[in-house]
Design a protein around this motif. Sequence first.
Motif, PDB file in Angstrom:
ATOM      1  N   GLU A  54       0.825  -1.207   0.000  1.00  0.00           N
ATOM      2  CA  GLU A  54       0.000   0.000   0.000  1.00  0.00           C
ATOM      3  C   GLU A  54       0.861   1.261   0.000  1.00  0.00           C
ATOM      4  O   GLU A  54       0.532   2.253  -0.659  1.00  0.00           O
ATOM      5  CB  GLU A  54      -0.935  -0.002   1.208  1.00  0.00           C
ATOM      6  CG  GLU A  54      -2.045  -1.043   1.094  1.00  0.00           C
ATOM      7  CD  GLU A  54      -2.933  -1.084   2.325  1.00  0.00           C
ATOM      8  OE1 GLU A  54      -2.572  -0.437   3.350  1.00  0.00           O
ATOM      9  OE2 GLU A  54      -3.984  -1.753   2.285  1.00  0.00           O
ATOM     10  N   GLN A  55       1.983   1.215   0.740  1.00  0.00           N
ATOM     11  CA  GLN A  55       2.873   2.371   0.759  1.00  0.00           C
ATOM     12  C   GLN A  55       3.485   2.602  -0.614  1.00  0.00           C
ATOM     13  O   GLN A  55       3.601   3.730  -1.084  1.00  0.00           O
ATOM     14  CB  GLN A  55       3.979   2.153   1.803  1.00  0.00           C
ATOM     15  CG  GLN A  55       4.744   3.424   2.153  1.00  0.00           C
ATOM     16  CD  GLN A  55       6.109   3.488   1.486  1.00  0.00           C
ATOM     17  OE1 GLN A  55       6.434   2.672   0.629  1.00  0.00           O
ATOM     18  NE2 GLN A  55       6.879   4.493   1.858  1.00  0.00           N
ATOM     19  N   LYS A  56       3.871   1.529  -1.303  1.00  0.00           N
ATOM     20  CA  LYS A  56       4.448   1.646  -2.643  1.00  0.00           C
ATOM     21  C   LYS A  56       3.412   2.184  -3.629  1.00  0.00           C
ATOM     22  O   LYS A  56       3.722   3.041  -4.473  1.00  0.00           O
ATOM     23  CB  LYS A  56       4.961   0.287  -3.117  1.00  0.00           C
ATOM     24  CG  LYS A  56       5.657   0.331  -4.475  1.00  0.00           C
ATOM     25  CD  LYS A  56       6.179  -1.033  -4.865  1.00  0.00           C
ATOM     26  CE  LYS A  56       6.946  -0.959  -6.177  1.00  0.00           C
ATOM     27  NZ  LYS A  56       6.144  -0.416  -7.302  1.00  0.00           N
ATOM     28  N   GLN A  57       2.181   1.694  -3.518  1.00  0.00           N
ATOM     29  CA  GLN A  57       1.122   2.175  -4.415  1.00  0.00           C
ATOM     30  C   GLN A  57       0.869   3.668  -4.203  1.00  0.00           C
ATOM     31  O   GLN A  57       0.677   4.409  -5.172  1.00  0.00           O
ATOM     32  CB  GLN A  57      -0.162   1.382  -4.167  1.00  0.00           C
ATOM     33  CG  GLN A  57      -0.105  -0.051  -4.662  1.00  0.00           C
ATOM     34  CD  GLN A  57      -1.333  -0.858  -4.278  1.00  0.00           C
ATOM     35  OE1 GLN A  57      -2.062  -0.510  -3.339  1.00  0.00           O
ATOM     36  NE2 GLN A  57      -1.566  -1.955  -4.991  1.00  0.00           N
ATOM     37  N   ALA A  58       0.891   4.107  -2.947  1.00  0.00           N
ATOM     38  CA  ALA A  58       0.682   5.524  -2.655  1.00  0.00           C
ATOM     39  C   ALA A  58       1.817   6.373  -3.218  1.00  0.00           C
ATOM     40  O   ALA A  58       1.583   7.446  -3.798  1.00  0.00           O
ATOM     41  CB  ALA A  58       0.568   5.726  -1.143  1.00  0.00           C
TER      42      ALA A  58
END
Length: 286
Positions: A274-278
Amino acid sequence: IISFDRDRQIAMLSYYFRESVECDRECISDKIIIDLGAANIYIWMAYTIYDDFLDNEGDPKMLSVANVCLREFTAIYKNIIKDNADFALVFDRVMDTLDSANAWEVANCRALVVDSIFYIPEVMPDYGDFSKLAERSLAHALGPIAILHIIGYKGVQADVNNLLDFFKHYLVARQLNDDAHDWEEDLRNGHIDSVVSEILKKVKNLKTLNIENDIKKLQKDFWFEIISEISEKVIENIEISKKYLKKVQIVKNKGLLEQFLNTTENSAKTAIKEQKQAMDFLKTYK
């Protein structure tokens, strides 16, 4: 405690461990398994209540409940210990480590908070390799270790050491994951958990924080930097835990114990994803 214990790990850990090893069921009877399961529930109840007092949030009406639970836990293990001096040494070492870890936390991981002003201590707690996160919960491993000693096979000492390391790294991963979810509440209460400690390291040349004014910046620091670092540490400890479990020769069905690692590992992997997608979204947006 039982309703929180969704994977029945607290109540059923000793049962799962017995099912994972090759041993005579008459040697490890259902009564022993039930007693060890009850003992684990008692110790979790006791120290959940004691933790509230260590955090200055304890309810005096619950103190006697904690004391009764601790007595019941100790009585069950005394009955096991009376015939096994080697296990008695492990039991005392684990419980001494637990109490020492609680004392260290109270002495080093508290900060003054007044009207949303967080006073940053001059000396921050040193979590090092985060092993202290496991020490407060290592009594969780006593049921399986008791079973190893009751069985009394030749490789007991090596397997006990590897089993303790399995639980240590699992409990580090679990607590890091919990701290990643609870850090804001802990910050507001003046508790410098492992994640709050990492966040405060990013704050330079400040003696105080205004939690209400600064929380968005702290959230940003957490999401853009700390969450991935903590999640990677979670996964690293899960992998180390698995390696130690492989060394426990008497455990033939490793999956019965590895199942407890999955929830924590999946949570960390989801956070990284999720952090990478953000981050990818923000780069595209710019």
